[in-house]
Design an enzyme around this catalytic site. Structure first.
Site, short mmCIF file in Angstrom:
data_model
loop_
_atom_site.label_atom_id
_atom_site.label_comp_id
_atom_site.label_asym_id
_atom_site.label_seq_id
_atom_site.Cartn_x
_atom_site.Cartn_y
_atom_site.Cartn_z
N ASP A 94 -11.83 73.36 35.69
CA ASP A 94 -11.26 72.99 36.98
C ASP A 94 -11.71 71.63 37.50
OD1 ASP A 94 -13.89 73.46 37.56
OD2 ASP A 94 -13.54 75.46 38.40
N ARG A 204 -19.53 70.43 46.18
CA ARG A 204 -19.16 69.46 47.22
C ARG A 204 -19.07 70.10 48.61
NH1 ARG A 204 -16.03 64.48 45.50
NH2 ARG A 204 -16.79 64.19 43.39
N HIS A 234 -28.92 67.66 39.89
CA HIS A 234 -27.65 67.09 39.43
C HIS A 234 -27.73 65.59 39.57
CE1 HIS A 234 -23.24 66.60 39.23
NE2 HIS A 234 -23.21 67.84 38.76
C1 UD1 Z 1 -17.98 67.59 38.99
C2 UD1 Z 1 -16.68 68.40 39.06
C3 UD1 Z 1 -16.94 69.86 39.26
C4 UD1 Z 1 -17.87 70.40 38.21
C5 UD1 Z 1 -19.15 69.55 38.21
C6 UD1 Z 1 -20.00 69.98 37.05
C7 UD1 Z 1 -14.78 67.27 40.04
C8 UD1 Z 1 -14.16 66.78 41.27
N1 UD1 Z 1 -15.91 67.92 40.20
O1 UD1 Z 1 -18.51 67.54 40.31
O2 UD1 Z 1 -15.70 70.54 39.17
O3 UD1 Z 1 -18.20 71.73 38.52
O4 UD1 Z 1 -18.82 68.18 38.04
O5 UD1 Z 1 -21.29 69.52 37.16
O6 UD1 Z 1 -14.25 67.08 38.94
N2 UD1 Z 1 -23.12 61.02 38.56
C9 UD1 Z 1 -23.91 60.21 37.76
N3 UD1 Z 1 -24.09 60.57 36.44
C10 UD1 Z 1 -23.52 61.67 35.89
C11 UD1 Z 1 -22.72 62.49 36.72
C12 UD1 Z 1 -22.53 62.14 38.05
O7 UD1 Z 1 -24.44 59.22 38.20
O8 UD1 Z 1 -23.72 61.95 34.69
C13 UD1 Z 1 -22.92 60.65 39.99
C14 UD1 Z 1 -21.99 59.45 40.19
O9 UD1 Z 1 -22.42 58.73 41.29
C15 UD1 Z 1 -20.65 60.12 40.50
C16 UD1 Z 1 -21.13 61.30 41.35
O10 UD1 Z 1 -22.32 61.73 40.69
O11 UD1 Z 1 -19.78 59.27 41.19
C17 UD1 Z 1 -20.15 62.44 41.51
O12 UD1 Z 1 -19.72 62.96 40.29
P1 UD1 Z 1 -18.29 63.72 40.22
O13 UD1 Z 1 -18.00 64.03 38.80
O14 UD1 Z 1 -17.26 62.99 40.99
O15 UD1 Z 1 -18.44 65.09 41.03
P2 UD1 Z 1 -19.39 66.33 40.87
O16 UD1 Z 1 -19.72 66.73 42.24
O17 UD1 Z 1 -20.45 66.03 39.92
N1 UDP Z 2 -26.83 72.99 32.54
C1 UDP Z 2 -27.52 72.14 31.69
N2 UDP Z 2 -28.59 71.43 32.19
C2 UDP Z 2 -28.97 71.51 33.49
C3 UDP Z 2 -28.24 72.36 34.36
C4 UDP Z 2 -27.16 73.07 33.85
O1 UDP Z 2 -27.21 72.04 30.49
O2 UDP Z 2 -29.92 70.83 33.88
C5 UDP Z 2 -25.66 73.71 32.01
C6 UDP Z 2 -25.61 75.19 32.33
O3 UDP Z 2 -26.30 75.95 31.35
C7 UDP Z 2 -24.11 75.48 32.34
C8 UDP Z 2 -23.51 74.18 32.80
O4 UDP Z 2 -24.52 73.18 32.64
O5 UDP Z 2 -23.64 75.73 31.02
C9 UDP Z 2 -23.09 74.28 34.24
O6 UDP Z 2 -22.80 73.03 34.75
P1 UDP Z 2 -22.63 72.75 36.31
O7 UDP Z 2 -23.46 73.69 37.09
O8 UDP Z 2 -22.88 71.29 36.46
O9 UDP Z 2 -21.06 72.99 36.54
P2 UDP Z 2 -20.16 74.23 36.93
O10 UDP Z 2 -20.36 75.32 35.93
O11 UDP Z 2 -20.50 74.65 38.33
O12 UDP Z 2 -18.77 73.66 36.86
#
Ligand code: UD1
Ligand code: UDP
Length: 371
Positions: A94, A204, A234
């Site tokens: 998603d 979020r 995160h």
């Molecule tokens: C995203 C997904 C969410 C998923 C989650 C998994 C969307 C809108 N949201 O949320 O569905 O459950 O990831 O973890 O697709 N950033 C970094 N390095 C990274 C990752 C993120 O610096 O490796 C920072 C950046 O500033 C980026 C911000 O995090 O702009 C937000 O990341 P984003 O992917 O937009 O949204 P998430 O809240 O992480």
């Molecule tokens: N996970 C990971 N390292 C971490 C935290 C989570 O590998 O430090 C893994 C976790 O085991 C799961 C996945 O990341 O498989 C979940 O990711 P996240 O919580 O970011 O996203 P969501 O499932 O809510 O979309």
């Protein structure tokens, strides 16, 4: 068969890995189309599985808006899809990468298969934007790989034809059981006299107030002498900051950067209690039988609640804290593993579903994809 998988974030990499592996082992071509939505966390996950992207759009920008990201995914995938024309475009879950990837597939007339289709919270604003993303994908997909019967029922209620849905289980369970069986080492020294409380949070809709309440509850919980708390943060600064600020001075709390999957699974396997707003983590904890408190106001995974080890507790400070004390004060019980999400053989079922549904492409009405 030629498959292409859109992979943008850590959970997509983890949950598509078993499918990619099964497809390649069966001799199919399987390309990885990386959007780079999660630059560091995605690379960390792909590296753990020794996977390399065929195409890398490198789209992550700090503070980027969802529309800019979605537009970049569509514009970036389109030329590759039009040139390569895979038999199936797989999107998982998603995220915005998955939703925009599905739309790009639709525009290029490539049949889309949705891995983990049919999850619904029935609240468009929570999880945001994921509830909308998966509903959009559900409208565009030609094949829905539903992890559970509940997910299938959600799709049927929305008018998806039963023949386009297969209940396959959740491929996250395949990945989890494979990695857990290798008995990986935890990334921190764990005190055998204390009980491990593992915490993750990033949603979020909880950012700002919700995460601050969660963080205050965690700081109070960590003052219990029998608790050792580990918090892999995160990379999203809006998710990490409230937790890092509230917990920085707590002696029994270890704040960590995002962990590679093996290290995280090692922690999960040793946890007495998991507190999370993650979708994947609650599935994994339920599968292992570790008690989980879900810090969300809604659930899109009712199966976890039915498994008996998961409680939806919201993000209220008092409620979270009381629920955590209740779990930790109860006499320790052996874990009660659950098969609610899958049995670890879910990727081969997905592959079989893709193989048997292959003629779907022939049925897509031909249309000009370029003027
Ligand atoms: C995203 C997904 C969410 C998923 C989650 C998994 C969307 C809108 N949201 O949320 O569905 O459950 O990831 O973890 O697709 N950033 C970094 N390095 C990274 C990752 C993120 O610096 O490796 C920072 C950046 O500033 C980026 C911000 O995090 O702009 C937000 O990341 P984003 O992917 O937009 O949204 P998430 O809240 O992480
Ligand atoms: N996970 C990971 N390292 C971490 C935290 C989570 O590998 O430090 C893994 C976790 O085991 C799961 C996945 O990341 O498989 C979940 O990711 P996240 O919580 O970011 O996203 P969501 O499932 O809510 O979309």
């Amino acid at each position: 068969m030629h498959l292409a998988c859109v992979v943008g974030t850590r959970p997509e990499a983890i949950k598509l890995f078993p499918v990619i592996q099964a497809a390649r082992a069966a001799g199919h071509r399987c390309d990885i189309l990386s959007t780079g939505q999660h630059r560091e966390m995605l690379d960390q996950a792909l590296e753990g599985f020794a996977l390399r992207a065929t195409l890398d759009l490198g789209l992550m920008r700090p503070g980027q808006g969802l529309s800019a990201l979605a537009a970049g995914v569509m514009a970036g995938l389109d030329p590759w899809l039009v040139a390569e024309r895979p038999d199936w475009l797989l999107v998982q879950g998603d995220t915005t990468s998955a939703m925009a990837g599905a739309l790009a597939g639709f525009h290029a007339r490539i049949p889309v298969a949705h891995v983990e289709g049919g999850l619904r919270s029935h609240d468009l604003d929570a999880p945001f934007p994921e509830e909308a993303n998966r509903a959009v994908i559900g409208r565009l997909a030609r094949l829905h790989l539903a992890p559970t019967e509940t997910a299938r029922q959600n799709l049927l209620r929305e008018g998806v034809p039963g023949g386009a849905i297969r209940v396959t289980g959740n491929t996250g369970v395949d990945a989890l059981l494979a990695v857990a069986s290798e008995a990986p080492d935890p990334p921190v020294t764990l005190d055998p006299a204390r009980r491990l409380v593992l915490v993750t949070a990033h949603r979020r809709e909880s950012q700002a107030a919700g995460l601050q309440r969660l963080a205050r509850a965690m700081a109070r919980l960590a003052s219990r002498p029998d608790v050792q708390m580990v918090v892999p943060l995160h990379r999203n600064p809006l998710a990490a900051k409230p937790l890092a600020e509230a917990l920085a001075d707590c002696r029994s709390v270890t704040l960590l950067p995002p962990q590679n999957y093996r290290a995280f699974v090692a922690l999960l396997c040793r946890a007495a209690l998991v507190i999370t707003d993650s979708g994947g983590v609650q599935e994994e904890a339920a599968t292992l039988g570790v008690p989980v408190l879900v810090a969300r106001e809604e659930t899109d995974r009712p199966e976890a609640m039915d498994a008996g080890t998961t409680l939806l507790v919201g993000t209220g400070e008092a409620g979270l804290l009381a629920a955590a004390h209740r779990v930790l004060d109860a006499p320790p019980k052996p874990p009660r593993p659950s098969l609610a999400f899958g049995d670890g053989r879910d990727a081969p079922r997905i592959l079989a579903a893709l193989e048997s549904a292959r003629p779907v492409e022939a049925r897509l009405p031909a249309m000009a994809v370029r003027p």
